[in-house]
Write a protein that holds these residues in place. Structure first.
Motif, short mmCIF file in Angstrom:
data_model
loop_
_atom_site.label_atom_id
_atom_site.label_comp_id
_atom_site.label_asym_id
_atom_site.label_seq_id
_atom_site.Cartn_x
_atom_site.Cartn_y
_atom_site.Cartn_z
N ARG A 472 0.84 -1.21 0.00
CA ARG A 472 0.00 0.00 0.00
C ARG A 472 0.87 1.26 0.00
O ARG A 472 0.59 2.23 -0.71
N LEU A 473 1.94 1.26 0.81
CA LEU A 473 2.82 2.42 0.88
C LEU A 473 3.55 2.65 -0.43
O LEU A 473 3.72 3.78 -0.88
N GLU A 474 3.96 1.57 -1.05
CA GLU A 474 4.70 1.68 -2.31
C GLU A 474 3.80 2.11 -3.45
O GLU A 474 4.25 2.76 -4.41
N GLU A 475 2.51 1.78 -3.37
CA GLU A 475 1.57 2.12 -4.44
C GLU A 475 0.87 3.45 -4.20
O GLU A 475 -0.11 3.76 -4.90
N ALA A 476 1.31 4.22 -3.24
CA ALA A 476 0.68 5.51 -2.94
C ALA A 476 0.66 6.41 -4.18
O ALA A 476 1.59 6.40 -4.99
N LYS A 477 -0.41 7.17 -4.34
CA LYS A 477 -0.57 8.03 -5.51
C LYS A 477 0.47 9.16 -5.50
O LYS A 477 0.81 9.71 -4.46
N ARG A 478 0.93 9.50 -6.71
CA ARG A 478 1.90 10.58 -6.88
C ARG A 478 1.19 11.88 -7.25
O ARG A 478 0.19 11.88 -7.96
N ASN A 479 1.77 12.99 -6.80
CA ASN A 479 1.18 14.30 -7.07
C ASN A 479 1.33 14.74 -8.52
O ASN A 479 0.59 15.63 -8.97
N ASP A 480 2.30 14.18 -9.25
CA ASP A 480 2.57 14.63 -10.62
C ASP A 480 2.00 13.68 -11.67
O ASP A 480 2.51 13.60 -12.79
N VAL A 481 0.94 12.99 -11.32
CA VAL A 481 0.33 12.01 -12.23
C VAL A 481 -1.13 12.35 -12.46
O VAL A 481 -1.85 12.72 -11.52
N VAL A 482 -1.57 12.23 -13.73
CA VAL A 482 -2.99 12.30 -14.08
C VAL A 482 -3.51 10.86 -14.09
O VAL A 482 -3.00 10.01 -14.83
N TYR A 483 -4.49 10.59 -13.22
CA TYR A 483 -5.05 9.24 -13.09
C TYR A 483 -6.38 9.16 -13.84
O TYR A 483 -7.25 10.02 -13.66
N LEU A 484 -6.52 8.14 -14.67
CA LEU A 484 -7.76 7.90 -15.43
C LEU A 484 -8.25 6.50 -15.14
O LEU A 484 -7.46 5.54 -15.12
N GLU A 485 -9.55 6.39 -14.88
CA GLU A 485 -10.14 5.06 -14.68
C GLU A 485 -11.55 5.04 -15.23
O GLU A 485 -12.27 6.04 -15.22
N LEU A 486 -11.92 3.87 -15.76
CA LEU A 486 -13.26 3.62 -16.28
C LEU A 486 -13.89 2.58 -15.38
O LEU A 486 -13.32 1.49 -15.18
N VAL A 487 -15.04 2.91 -14.76
CA VAL A 487 -15.63 1.99 -13.78
C VAL A 487 -17.08 1.68 -14.15
O VAL A 487 -17.80 2.50 -14.73
N LEU A 529 -10.89 -0.36 -16.70
CA LEU A 529 -9.51 -0.13 -17.12
C LEU A 529 -8.95 1.08 -16.39
O LEU A 529 -9.69 1.94 -15.92
N ARG A 530 -7.62 1.11 -16.32
CA ARG A 530 -6.92 2.23 -15.67
C ARG A 530 -5.73 2.66 -16.53
O ARG A 530 -5.06 1.82 -17.13
N GLU A 531 -5.50 3.96 -16.54
CA GLU A 531 -4.28 4.49 -17.16
C GLU A 531 -3.81 5.68 -16.33
O GLU A 531 -4.60 6.31 -15.61
N GLU A 532 -2.54 5.96 -16.44
CA GLU A 532 -2.00 7.12 -15.74
C GLU A 532 -0.89 7.75 -16.60
O GLU A 532 -0.26 7.07 -17.40
N ARG A 533 -0.69 9.04 -16.40
CA ARG A 533 0.28 9.77 -17.21
C ARG A 533 1.05 10.74 -16.31
O ARG A 533 0.45 11.60 -15.66
N ARG A 534 2.39 10.57 -16.28
CA ARG A 534 3.23 11.49 -15.51
C ARG A 534 3.40 12.80 -16.27
O ARG A 534 3.59 12.82 -17.48
N VAL A 535 3.33 13.90 -15.53
CA VAL A 535 3.66 15.21 -16.08
C VAL A 535 4.68 15.85 -15.14
O VAL A 535 4.82 15.44 -14.00
N ASP A 536 5.40 16.85 -15.61
CA ASP A 536 6.44 17.46 -14.78
C ASP A 536 5.89 18.60 -13.94
O ASP A 536 6.44 19.70 -13.90
N ALA A 537 4.77 18.33 -13.26
CA ALA A 537 4.13 19.35 -12.43
C ALA A 537 3.17 18.66 -11.47
O ALA A 537 2.71 17.53 -11.71
N VAL A 538 2.87 19.34 -10.36
CA VAL A 538 1.83 18.87 -9.45
C VAL A 538 0.48 19.11 -10.11
O VAL A 538 0.18 20.22 -10.54
#
Length: 552
Positions: A472-487, A529-538
């Motif tokens: 759980r600690l290792e999978e913590a969400k990052r501030n510089d990521v756009v998270y997308l999920e289809l539920v 499905l899930r996708e995520e995209r890193r950007v160089d910003a919070v």
């Protein structure tokens, strides 16, 4: 836990003066260091005894006098005198009664409370059995303990001052350790308890009360009320006394290691000479600079000082105020397991945010309820940028809101960066062939993604064993990521923290207990499905789009 007095047998009662034998007007002397390492004397006059001031513990009231150039008349009771042994009785036949320990703020005379030596000896006899809370007796409180700091930045010291106030500690910025100090300790010697050492140091300075064999007692009051502990014990050199109307204090520095403090309780701290405590090493790379320091291995104080130490070294390599960005990468080595952490922060206090992130992870590991663990070391890398990097999510657009099973869907996420630059992220999604009905497309930052996930599957956030906690600690969400999920609205369950998604009603009825338990929690949606995209910003913001999946 080692019983300290087992090292030397029982002390003789005739060596001490019990509180019942103290009478108002009795005179004597005390021992402490006012400058350098030489133990000086000061005058003491007994005023009376506060009976049962704490559970089964009296407190002796005394008035102090003397010192170099009648210092105590000008400075009053001095922070750092805690533990100074007090002797009362007929001239030439004085006996040890206890240690200077408690006082008032803004007193007109140097009056203080003395912890009886009999109560202090109980700390060495028994590892438990005392209340660790200090009673309130008209603002009578432990005499402040100077916490001598080096390597900590001024802004960090200011924050530490507020955090340490409840423990009666006064952070003072100064130099590092002085290894030229004395190699022996005697009653009245200045004593240090080193909480951090290395490129940043923090040493609490008080006075040694009593020593026999390798066992020592000091302070006459608790430091942090940690109970059984293992803190480095050092000698100390006093540069001078700083007189103040509010609170006079000793200016001092740690000298050579002397042993280890094993008990931190209401009447005193107790330790043994000659032993070396095990500390937690922390290595930090900031750009091309490397910093190393060690903190105490304690589940509360270890993460506390990692936070302030990390914030200080990051600030020293960057800047102390204004906008900045910090990228954090690190590893915690826990036995045969390695916990990898990483995140990105940007704002007016980015280095504090990064330090807090590490501190919280370390605290979660050290305080885990599943098993005792030893964090072997912490290794961190920090990249600093003096620009503010924040991207606000202005909206989400899809190329269609009605999609066929197995069809394609394109989503555009619009970002507006600090100072006006705009970006568009394109997600090309392929829907599974078996999906039909109403779906939700959720796109958000770390906080939105975390909240949506907790609402969807609350049981997945309750770790049921140590391995799950690390995951759980290792999978913590990052501030510089756009998270997308289809539920979808398909339901499932979590069993012992692991998700079983999209179960048929018959399986749900079998798994469902009569009442929910910590091991069994419902899951109200299934992630298609899930996708995520890193950007160089919070990233900040979140959006939800409703979709319909139909075969025609």
């Amino acid at each position: 836990m080692l019983l300290l007095l087992a090292l030397l047998g029982s002390p003789r009662a005739e060596d001490f003066l019990p509180p019942d034998s103290v009478r108002a007007g009795m005179k004597g002397y005390g021992l402490t260091v006012f400058k350098g390492t030489k133990v000086d004397t000061f005058g003491v006059e007994a005023l009376g005894v506060l009976k049962n001031w704490a559970p089964k513990m009296d407190l002796i009231l005394v008035k102090l006098s003397g010192g170099p150039d009648d210092l105590l008349a000008k400075a009053g009771v001095i922070a750092g005198m805690s533990g100074s042994p007090v002797f009362l009785g007929e001239p030439g036949r004085e006996k040890l009664v206890g240690a200077v320990a408690y006082g008032w703020t803004f007193p007109k005379e140097p009056i203080c409370g003395v912890t009886p030596i009999s109560s202090m000896l109980e700390v060495a006899r028994r590892p438990s059995g005392f209340s660790n809370s200090v009673p309130d007796a008209g603002e009578l409180s432990p005499i402040a303990t100077p916490l001598w700091l080096s390597g900590f930045s001024p802004s960090v010291v200011g924050r530490m001052r507020d955090a340490l106030k409840e423990f009666g500690m006064v952070p003072i910025s100064g130099g590092g350790s002085d290894t030229s100090g004395p190699s022996s300790l005697s009653p009245g010697s200045a004593l240090g308890v080193q909480l951090v050492r290395g490129d940043v140091t923090a040493t609490a300075i008080g006075t040694l009360t009593w020593v026999k064999g390798d066992t020592v007692l000091a302070f006459g009051h608790p430091m942090f009320s940690l109970g059984s502990t293992a803190l480095p014990m050092t000698g100390a050199r006093i540069y001078d006394v700083f007189p103040s109307v509010y609170r006079s204090f000793k200016l001092g520095v740690a000298t050579s290691p002397m042993g280890v403090v094993l008990q931190d309780r209401l009447p005193a701290i107790a330790g043994v000479r000659g032993e070396e405590p095990d500390m937690l090493p922390v290595r930090v790379e900031v750009g091309r600079k490397e910093f190393r320091f060690e903190v105490v291995r304690h589940p509360q104080m270890g993460p506390f000082f990692v936070f302030y130490g990390l914030a200080s070294v990051a600030e020293a390599a960057g800047k102390s105020s204004g906008e900045s960005s910090v990228e954090l990468k690190g590893k915690l080595f826990v036995g045969s397991e390695t916990l990898r952490i990483g995140n990105f922060f940007s704002g007016l206090a980015a280095h504090f945010q990064a330090a807090e992130d590490v501190s919280q992870v370390l605290s979660a590991v050290m305080k885990n309820p599943f098993r005792k663990v030893r964090v072997d070391s912490v290794s961190l890398r920090i990249e600093l940028d003096e620009e503010l990097r924040i991207a606000w999510m202005d909206g989400v657009r899809v190329d269609r809101k009605a999609v066929r099973p197995g069809g394609d869907l394109v989503a555009h996420v619009f970002l507006r960066r600090y100072l006006g630059r705009r970006d568009t992220l394109k997600f090309c999604l392929k829907l599974p062939k078996h999906i039909e009905g109403q779906l939700l497309l959720r796109v958000g930052d770390a906080s939105h993604a975390q909240r949506w996930e907790m609402e969807r599957a609350p049981g997945a956030f309750t770790a049921m064993n140590f391995s799950q906690l690390l995951r759980r600690l290792e999978e913590a969400k990052r501030n510089d990521v756009v998270y997308l999920e289809l539920v979808s609205s398909e339901r499932g369950v979590t069993v012992s923290g692991d998700e079983l998604p999209k179960l048929p009603p018959s399986a749900l009825s079998i798994l469902a207990p009569v009442t929910q338990t910590a091991a069994y929690k419902p899951v109200k949606e299934a992630v298609v499905l899930r996708e995520e995209r890193r950007v160089d910003a919070v990233v900040r913001g979140g959006h939800i789009v409703r979709l319909s999946v139909r075969r025609r």
